[in-house]
Enzyme design. Structure first.
Site, PDB file in Angstrom:
ATOM      1  N   GLU A   1     -11.123   3.585   7.610  1.00 31.93           N
ATOM      2  CA  GLU A   1     -10.020   4.499   7.935  1.00 31.93           C
ATOM      3  C   GLU A   1     -10.520   5.696   8.742  1.00 31.93           C
ATOM      4  O   GLU A   1      -9.720   6.483   9.234  1.00 31.93           O
ATOM      5  CB  GLU A   1      -9.366   4.956   6.609  1.00 31.93           C
ATOM      6  CG  GLU A   1      -7.996   5.585   6.736  1.00 31.93           C
ATOM      7  CD  GLU A   1      -7.426   6.022   5.389  1.00 31.93           C
ATOM      8  OE1 GLU A   1      -8.123   5.903   4.364  1.00 31.93           O
ATOM      9  OE2 GLU A   1      -6.282   6.499   5.373  1.00 31.93           O
TER      10      GLU A   1
ATOM     11  N   ASP B   1       1.853   3.900   3.137  1.00 25.84           N
ATOM     12  CA  ASP B   1       0.732   4.679   2.592  1.00 25.84           C
ATOM     13  C   ASP B   1       1.299   5.795   1.715  1.00 25.84           C
ATOM     14  O   ASP B   1       1.150   5.758   0.498  1.00 25.84           O
ATOM     15  CB  ASP B   1      -0.158   5.231   3.712  1.00 25.84           C
ATOM     16  CG  ASP B   1      -1.543   5.617   3.222  1.00 25.84           C
ATOM     17  OD1 ASP B   1      -1.911   5.183   2.106  1.00 25.84           O
ATOM     18  OD2 ASP B   1      -2.254   6.350   3.936  1.00 25.84           O
TER      19      ASP B   1
ATOM     20  N   HIS C   1      -9.759   0.953   0.094  1.00 25.83           N
ATOM     21  CA  HIS C   1      -9.622   1.740   1.319  1.00 25.83           C
ATOM     22  C   HIS C   1     -10.937   1.638   2.087  1.00 25.83           C
ATOM     23  O   HIS C   1     -11.996   1.947   1.528  1.00 25.83           O
ATOM     24  CB  HIS C   1      -9.381   3.213   0.992  1.00 25.83           C
ATOM     25  CG  HIS C   1      -7.981   3.545   0.619  1.00 25.83           C
ATOM     26  ND1 HIS C   1      -7.443   3.208  -0.590  1.00 25.83           N
ATOM     27  CD2 HIS C   1      -6.997   4.192   1.299  1.00 25.83           C
ATOM     28  CE1 HIS C   1      -6.192   3.630  -0.636  1.00 25.83           C
ATOM     29  NE2 HIS C   1      -5.887   4.242   0.500  1.00 25.83           N
TER      30      HIS C   1
ATOM     31  N   HIS D   1       1.055   5.071  -2.186  1.00 27.06           N
ATOM     32  CA  HIS D   1       0.510   5.952  -3.228  1.00 27.06           C
ATOM     33  C   HIS D   1       1.626   6.701  -3.940  1.00 27.06           C
ATOM     34  O   HIS D   1       2.479   7.315  -3.291  1.00 27.06           O
ATOM     35  CB  HIS D   1      -0.439   6.983  -2.613  1.00 27.06           C
ATOM     36  CG  HIS D   1      -1.687   6.388  -2.050  1.00 27.06           C
ATOM     37  ND1 HIS D   1      -2.872   6.354  -2.741  1.00 27.06           N
ATOM     38  CD2 HIS D   1      -1.931   5.769  -0.862  1.00 27.06           C
ATOM     39  CE1 HIS D   1      -3.799   5.766  -1.996  1.00 27.06           C
ATOM     40  NE2 HIS D   1      -3.251   5.402  -0.848  1.00 27.06           N
TER      41      HIS D   1
ATOM     42  N   HIS E   1       0.834  -1.210   0.000  1.00 24.10           N
ATOM     43  CA  HIS E   1       0.000   0.000   0.000  1.00 24.10           C
ATOM     44  C   HIS E   1       0.865   1.254   0.000  1.00 24.10           C
ATOM     45  O   HIS E   1       1.320   1.718   1.049  1.00 24.10           O
ATOM     46  CB  HIS E   1      -0.924  -0.021   1.230  1.00 24.10           C
ATOM     47  CG  HIS E   1      -2.006   1.006   1.186  1.00 24.10           C
ATOM     48  ND1 HIS E   1      -3.343   0.691   1.356  1.00 24.10           N
ATOM     49  CD2 HIS E   1      -1.974   2.353   0.987  1.00 24.10           C
ATOM     50  CE1 HIS E   1      -4.068   1.799   1.272  1.00 24.10           C
ATOM     51  NE2 HIS E   1      -3.253   2.830   1.057  1.00 24.10           N
TER      52      HIS E   1
ATOM     53  N   GLY F   1      -9.557   7.945  -1.381  1.00 21.83           N
ATOM     54  CA  GLY F   1     -10.179   9.268  -1.277  1.00 21.83           C
ATOM     55  C   GLY F   1     -11.131   9.391  -0.111  1.00 21.83           C
ATOM     56  O   GLY F   1     -10.930   8.773   0.937  1.00 21.83           O
TER      57      GLY F   1
HETATM   58 ZN   LIG Z   1      -3.956   4.801   1.103  1.00 25.49          ZN
END
Ligand SMILES: [Zn+2]
Length: 344
Positions: free
Chosen positions: A203, A282, A200, A18, A16, A173
């Site tokens: 969270e 992340d 996702h 980005h 994971h 998002g």
């Molecule tokens: Zn993420």
């Protein structure tokens, strides 16, 4: 508690990460130069804009940090360079296999097509694989806050792009305002193509239903999944039995206010219950972290979490990776051998 030197030597898998949240400072400066953008900022000022502050209020404020780099990621050349850069950074953490995710719709301001944006990232990953001892694949993200007509174009990417580096789909998002249930049709379009899915979910505070809905919609991995802690024993057992992988990212999970105290952080509790937890960055830049730092944090918070435990969560990550069985077997063997050597 394991020392930093041992942690640095451990081979790691990262599922994971980005792309736009993980660019190194040097890369950001190169991309700006290529884009003809004069940032007129010192290194410190660049980092201040790209990093989320310690006291971020919630997920949305954390996500706002991505706006700074997006203008730099609008050409094929810059996307290729960015993908290369993130793999290079991961290789420094002794990551042997990484999946890097990005939302192609964020990179179309200068006339790239969705397909070209994906191809550019794949080209950067492939070039980095040649230069470093690492394998890198790409995941396409849809952003939950995007209009559904825009999102509905994403499944077609998996028909058009046959390169083996494109291995899965994610939705990222704004989870606060766009619950998972809104995306059942889109996810159906993805899963009917046999595409692997991670989503996702869980969270933000009290959004555990999104975790269940994500599993229901075909996700075999959950991005973060912190609110799994609010699920019933039976529901958690279901996740263990289905071998659902939780892609946790300690620094990010605190910044997005998914949790506020180490005592409330469910990583070790999940692990003890047999949930397939994994460790991830992340966003290397937005969270000002590395995978090394995330491992060090876990080691500090849970001094009894030893080498064998870190090995186990890496085997969980390999099992959950969006790659074929033969490649998984190779990684399992490679990791077993390396961790065995470290324990001697
Ligand atoms: Zn993420």
């Amino acid at each position: 508690m394991l020392n930093s030197k041992i942690i640095a030597q451990m081979p790691k898998v990262e599922l994971h990460c980005h792309l736009d949240g993980s660019l190194s400072l040097a890369c950001i400066k190169d991309l700006a130069k290529n884009a003809g953008i004069n940032l007129e900022l010192t290194d410190e000022e660049i980092l201040k804009k790209a990093q989320a502050p310690e006291n971020t209020r919630n997920l949305l404020e954390y996500l706002a940090r991505f706006d700074f780099v997006l203008p730099l990621l609008q050409t094929y050349k810059n996307l290729e360079l960015a993908a290369y850069d993130v793999v290079q950074e991961a290789a420094k953490d002794n990551v042997k296999y990484i999946e890097i995710r990005f939302a192609p719709s964020q990179h179309l301001q200068e006339n790239l097509t969705l397909e070209e944006a994906v191809e550019a990232v794949i080209a950067g990953l492939a070039r980095a694989e040649n230069d470093f001892d690492i394998r890198a694949n790409a995941l396409v993200c849809g952003l939950k806050q995007e209009p559904i007509e825009k999102l509905s174009k994403l499944p077609l990417l998996f028909d058009k792009i046959t390169d083996e580096h494109l291995v899965g789909f994610d939705m990222a998002g704004d989870e606060l305002n766009y619950p998972q249930e809104k995306f059942a049709t889109l996810l159906g379009e993805i899963t009917m193509r046999g595409v692997h899915v991670t989503l996702h979910a869980g969270e933000c505070p009290n959004c555990e239903q999104n975790v269940l809905d994500a599993v229901e919609m075909g996700a075999t991995r959950i991005g973060h999944g912190i609110m799994t802690k609010n699920l019933s024993q039976n529901q958690q057992t279901m996740m263990v039995e289905r071998r659902i992988v939780l892609e946790m990212a300690p620094t990010s999970n605190f910044q997005t206010k998914a949790v506020e105290t180490v005592a409330a952080y469910p990583f070790k509790d999940f692990y003890d219950k047999g949930l397939h937890v994994t460790l991830n960055t992340d966003n290397r830049t937005v969270s000002a972290t590395t995978l090394q730092k995330e491992y060090e944090k876990i080691s500090k918070w849970y001094p009894d979490f030893g080498l064998a435990d870190f090995e186990k969560i890496n085997h969980y990550a390999i099992d959950g990776a969006f790659i074929g069985q033969a490649e998984k077997e190779n990684l399992h063997k490679q990791f077993s051998k390396a961790y065995q050597a470290l324990s001697e």
